[in-house]
Write an enzyme that holds these catalytic residues in place. Structure first.
Site, PDB file in Angstrom:
ATOM      1  CG  ASN A 173      -2.379  -5.944  -0.011  1.00 24.57           C
ATOM      2  OD1 ASN A 173      -1.847  -6.978   0.001  1.00 24.57           O
ATOM      3  ND2 ASN A 173      -2.491  -5.189  -1.182  1.00 24.57           N
ATOM      4  CE  LYS A 219       0.505  -3.244  -1.748  1.00 24.50           C
ATOM      5  NZ  LYS A 219       0.830  -2.033  -2.616  1.00 24.50           N
ATOM      6  CG  HIS A 235      -3.611  -4.668  -5.632  1.00 22.53           C
ATOM      7  ND1 HIS A 235      -2.531  -4.571  -6.169  1.00 22.53           N
ATOM      8  CD2 HIS A 235      -3.976  -4.332  -4.456  1.00 22.53           C
ATOM      9  CE1 HIS A 235      -1.992  -3.563  -5.320  1.00 22.53           C
ATOM     10  NE2 HIS A 235      -2.813  -3.348  -4.293  1.00 22.53           N
ATOM     11  CD  GLU A 282       1.052  -3.727  -5.716  1.00 24.90           C
ATOM     12  OE1 GLU A 282       0.940  -4.875  -4.977  1.00 24.90           O
ATOM     13  OE2 GLU A 282       1.197  -2.704  -5.260  1.00 24.90           O
ATOM     14  CD  GLU A 307      -5.621  -0.351  -3.380  1.00 22.67           C
ATOM     15  OE1 GLU A 307      -5.471  -0.273  -2.202  1.00 22.67           O
ATOM     16  OE2 GLU A 307      -5.250  -1.315  -4.070  1.00 22.67           O
ATOM     17  N   GLY A 309       1.861   3.274  -2.966  1.00 24.07           N
ATOM     18  CA  GLY A 309       3.362   3.248  -2.511  1.00 24.07           C
ATOM     19  C   GLY A 309       3.936   4.301  -2.966  1.00 24.07           C
ATOM     20  CB  SER A 322      -0.066   7.121  -0.121  1.00 25.03           C
ATOM     21  OG  SER A 322       1.114   6.417  -1.246  1.00 25.03           O
ATOM     22  N   GLY A 344      -1.510  -0.477   2.382  1.00 23.63           N
ATOM     23  CA  GLY A 344      -0.361  -1.355   2.076  1.00 23.63           C
ATOM     24  C   GLY A 344       0.865  -0.947   3.075  1.00 23.63           C
TER      25      GLY A 344
END
Ligand code: 13P
Length: 246
Positions: free
Chosen positions: A14, A16, A101, A103, A170, A176, A209, A230
């Site tokens: 991903n 992003k 997601h 985010e 997730e 992250g 991560s 990510g």
């Protein structure tokens, strides 16, 4: 631990909001040759910004990498400024789309209801959605992880076809942060997610991560069918090491 021979393995990046078209092509030059050694039963997917889709669709033609988007609207077309529809994605060869997601849920007002609409639209227009679920640190500390995830699944999966679906677990606190969920705990939660599905063969990924130095242990878990990556998907070497996990 042995893996189910039935469930598909899906290794997805991903990106992003990273990489211009030029940068995405540069990535492919480094990445594609490393896939010569990747076992054929692994689906490798790149979920990239909308502006990269067209150029990557052409460059990935004939390669084993499938193309994914990061969002899809629920209508076929209409007055929805800033949105992209399923037919716009499938027309250019997009096969997967990330939906829900954390985010998008956190920063862009995505709700369980709109996640459900987007999942159904993705399927209606020939895409395989990757549904993201997972808890915050606060919810985990309050021992609410299972109830939160059960609630997300119940609301998100109404009338969703579980024959054409990938789920990603997730945990938000692991995204992250470098604070990966312990692989046995991720395996346990993914087993819990599977117990809530009508189709137990839905591939379920872990995300948060994932790095070259923890991928082998993560993929050794019996319930984990892949990863959603990510940061480590942005470098050709690190994402290749992840796709070529041992
Ligand atoms: P990181 O791998 O950077 O933690 O991101 C995970 C993620 O959000 C994938 O969708």
């Amino acid at each position: 631990m042995t893996k189910s021979p039935v469930r598909k393995i899906v290794i997805a990046g991903n990106w992003k909001m990273y990489k211009t078209q030029a940068e995405s092509l540069e990535f492919l030059r480094g990445f594609l040759p490393s896939l010569d050694e990747t076992p054929q039963d692994r689906e490798v997917v790149l979920c990239v910004p909308f502006t990269d889709l067209n150029v990557l669709s052409k460059s990935l033609h004939g390669s084993r990498v499938q193309l994914g988007a990061q969002n899809v609207h629920w209508e076929e077309f209409g007055a929805y400024t800033g949105e992209i529809s399923g037919p716009m994605l499938s027309e250019i060869g997009v096969r997967y789309v990330i939906v829900g997601h954390s985010e998008r849920r956190q920063y862009f007002g995505e709700t369980d209801y709109t996640v459900n609409l987007r999942l159904k639209a993705a399927q209606r227009f020939g895409l395989t959605p990757i549904l993201c679920v997972g808890e915050t640190k606060q919810q985990r500390d309050k021992l609410e992880t299972e109830s939160l995830i059960a609630n997300q699944l119940e609301k998100n999966l109404v009338d969703v076809d579980q024959e054409n679906l990938v789920i990603a677990y997730e945990p938000i606190w692991a995204i992250g942060t470098g604070d990966t969920c312990e692989s046995k705990e991720a395996n346990r939660i993914i087993g819990f997610i599977r117990s809530k599905l009508s189709n137990p063969d839905v591939p379920i990924q872990y995300g948060g991560s994932v790095k070259p130095n923890n991928i082998d242990e993560i993929m050794a878990q019996s319930e984990i069918d892949g990863v959603l990556v990510g940061g480590a998907s942005l470098e050709p070497e690190s994402f290749a090491r992840i796709a070529n996990y041992k």
